[in-house]
Design a protein around this motif. Structure first.
Motif, mmCIF file in Angstrom:
data_model
loop_
_atom_site.group_PDB
_atom_site.id
_atom_site.type_symbol
_atom_site.label_atom_id
_atom_site.label_comp_id
_atom_site.label_asym_id
_atom_site.label_seq_id
_atom_site.Cartn_x
_atom_site.Cartn_y
_atom_site.Cartn_z
ATOM 1 N N SER A 82 -0.098 -7.874 -3.759
ATOM 2 C CA SER A 82 -1.172 -7.661 -2.782
ATOM 3 C C SER A 82 -1.337 -6.192 -2.402
ATOM 4 O O SER A 82 -2.442 -5.745 -2.105
ATOM 5 C CB SER A 82 -0.905 -8.481 -1.517
ATOM 6 O OG SER A 82 -0.926 -9.863 -1.803
ATOM 7 N N VAL A 83 -0.230 -5.435 -2.386
ATOM 8 C CA VAL A 83 -0.300 -4.035 -1.968
ATOM 9 C C VAL A 83 -0.412 -3.074 -3.155
ATOM 10 O O VAL A 83 -0.555 -1.871 -2.962
ATOM 11 C CB VAL A 83 0.914 -3.630 -1.093
ATOM 12 C CG1 VAL A 83 0.991 -4.500 0.153
ATOM 13 C CG2 VAL A 83 2.210 -3.681 -1.880
ATOM 14 N N SER A 84 -0.340 -3.614 -4.366
ATOM 15 C CA SER A 84 -0.354 -2.768 -5.559
ATOM 16 C C SER A 84 -1.657 -1.986 -5.679
ATOM 17 O O SER A 84 -2.742 -2.538 -5.509
ATOM 18 C CB SER A 84 -0.162 -3.627 -6.812
ATOM 19 O OG SER A 84 -0.310 -2.829 -7.967
ATOM 20 N N MET A 85 -1.528 -0.720 -6.003
ATOM 21 C CA MET A 85 -2.691 0.144 -6.200
ATOM 22 C C MET A 85 -3.425 -0.208 -7.505
ATOM 23 O O MET A 85 -4.562 0.198 -7.707
ATOM 24 C CB MET A 85 -2.258 1.617 -6.214
ATOM 25 C CG MET A 85 -1.627 2.086 -4.919
ATOM 26 S SD MET A 85 -2.742 2.031 -3.499
ATOM 27 C CE MET A 85 -3.808 3.400 -3.901
ATOM 28 N N LEU A 125 -2.664 -7.273 3.320
ATOM 29 C CA LEU A 125 -1.780 -6.128 3.510
ATOM 30 C C LEU A 125 -2.443 -4.889 2.925
ATOM 31 O O LEU A 125 -3.166 -4.977 1.935
ATOM 32 C CB LEU A 125 -0.436 -6.374 2.805
ATOM 33 C CG LEU A 125 0.357 -7.593 3.255
ATOM 34 C CD1 LEU A 125 1.530 -7.844 2.314
ATOM 35 C CD2 LEU A 125 0.843 -7.422 4.686
ATOM 36 N N ALA A 126 -2.185 -3.735 3.526
ATOM 37 C CA ALA A 126 -2.786 -2.486 3.065
ATOM 38 C C ALA A 126 -2.143 -2.036 1.753
ATOM 39 O O ALA A 126 -0.922 -2.084 1.596
ATOM 40 C CB ALA A 126 -2.620 -1.399 4.124
ATOM 41 N N GLU A 127 -2.995 -1.617 0.821
ATOM 42 C CA GLU A 127 -2.508 -1.101 -0.458
ATOM 43 C C GLU A 127 -2.029 0.332 -0.291
ATOM 44 O O GLU A 127 -2.681 1.141 0.356
ATOM 45 C CB GLU A 127 -3.639 -1.109 -1.492
ATOM 46 C CG GLU A 127 -4.161 -2.477 -1.828
ATOM 47 C CD GLU A 127 -5.391 -2.424 -2.724
ATOM 48 O OE1 GLU A 127 -5.782 -1.324 -3.174
ATOM 49 O OE2 GLU A 127 -5.971 -3.488 -2.968
ATOM 50 N N SER A 128 -0.856 0.603 -0.878
ATOM 51 C CA SER A 128 -0.346 1.975 -0.887
ATOM 52 C C SER A 128 0.838 2.036 -1.838
ATOM 53 O O SER A 128 1.496 1.024 -2.104
ATOM 54 C CB SER A 128 0.070 2.444 0.509
ATOM 55 O OG SER A 128 1.294 1.857 0.894
ATOM 56 N N ASP A 129 1.099 3.240 -2.336
ATOM 57 C CA ASP A 129 2.259 3.423 -3.208
ATOM 58 C C ASP A 129 3.557 3.146 -2.452
ATOM 59 O O ASP A 129 4.488 2.559 -2.999
ATOM 60 C CB ASP A 129 2.285 4.846 -3.785
ATOM 61 C CG ASP A 129 1.190 5.078 -4.825
ATOM 62 O OD1 ASP A 129 0.808 4.098 -5.502
ATOM 63 O OD2 ASP A 129 0.720 6.225 -4.939
ATOM 64 N N GLY A 130 3.609 3.569 -1.195
ATOM 65 C CA GLY A 130 4.813 3.347 -0.381
ATOM 66 C C GLY A 130 5.072 1.863 -0.157
ATOM 67 O O GLY A 130 6.218 1.403 -0.274
ATOM 68 N N ALA A 131 4.015 1.112 0.164
ATOM 69 C CA ALA A 131 4.165 -0.333 0.376
ATOM 70 C C ALA A 131 4.568 -1.024 -0.923
ATOM 71 O O ALA A 131 5.413 -1.925 -0.928
ATOM 72 C CB ALA A 131 2.867 -0.926 0.913
ATOM 73 N N GLU A 132 4.007 -0.567 -2.028
ATOM 74 C CA GLU A 132 4.349 -1.149 -3.326
ATOM 75 C C GLU A 132 5.822 -0.893 -3.654
ATOM 76 O O GLU A 132 6.532 -1.796 -4.118
ATOM 77 C CB GLU A 132 3.453 -0.580 -4.422
ATOM 78 C CG GLU A 132 3.620 -1.269 -5.757
ATOM 79 C CD GLU A 132 2.604 -0.820 -6.796
ATOM 80 O OE1 GLU A 132 2.752 -1.254 -7.954
ATOM 81 O OE2 GLU A 132 1.681 -0.048 -6.469
#
Length: 190
Positions: free
Chosen positions: A114-117, A135-142
């Motif tokens: 879900s968060v994958s860029m 959920l918000a996408e971001s490299d950090g979340a991924e």
């Protein structure tokens, strides 16, 4: 004597037995598939294996929820009298931990995609598009969810190994029939 789909006070019924072994098979298979899919060199094969891993992850999540509902709505067979106090207290905690990991693992995988860029849709068994979690996408979340999924997988497999060891101990050392309750179903409800 007819076997029962529901549990009795001494044995599990077909419902619990089928869910237990199906979940065990998928859970262990998912670990093996996850291990292989990140090591293949072909991008096409990796993509197909990842989609298969996600498909079985969603199936596993549904089966775990069904298993928990089934357990809550059924009698849990009592442990034999020969089982000590410490083990009697540890058994429910171990089962709770297994259920928690089996829920957390597919949920963390779902969070990861879900968060994958890359925004690659999940297509469970090529039947439909599974919506992403909000959920918000971001490299950090991924990175976070990838690490969480990895650690949960290895911790979950360690719990499974302990569960198997305990079952084998009951069967071969204690010879108390605990393992056989999850293999041979109960008779008609008591």
């Amino acid at each position: 004597m007819q076997t029962s789909i529901t549990n009795s006070t001494t044995r599990y019924g077909w419902g619990a037995i089928i869910l237990h072994w199906l979940i065990a098979l998928i859970f262990i298979g998912q670990f093996a598939l996850g291990f292989v899919m990140v090591r293949v060199t072909s991008q096409r094969t990796a993509f197909e294996l990842i989609q298969l891993h996600k498909s079985f992850g969603f199936l596993l999540l549904g089966l775990i929820i069904l298993r928990i509902v089934w357990r809550c709505g059924n009698t849990t067979p009592a442990l034999p009298g020969s089982v000590g106090t410490l083990e009697r207290r540890a058994a429910p905690l171990a089962h709770f931990a297994l259920y928690a990991f089996q829920l957390a693992l597919p949920l963390s995988g779902w969070a990861l995609v879900s968060v994958s860029m890359l925004e690659i849709p999940s297509l469970p068994f090529n039947l439909f598009v599974m919506p992403n979690l909000p959920l918000a996408e971001s490299d950090g979340a991924e990175s976070f969810w990838a690490a969480a999924h990895w650690y949960l997988a290895y911790a979950g497999m360690a719990l499974v190994a302990l569960h198997v060891a305990a079952a084998l101990r009951h069967h071969f050392q204690l010879r108390d029939g605990v393992l056989m309750r999850m293999i041979t179903p109960s008779s008609d409800p008591e």
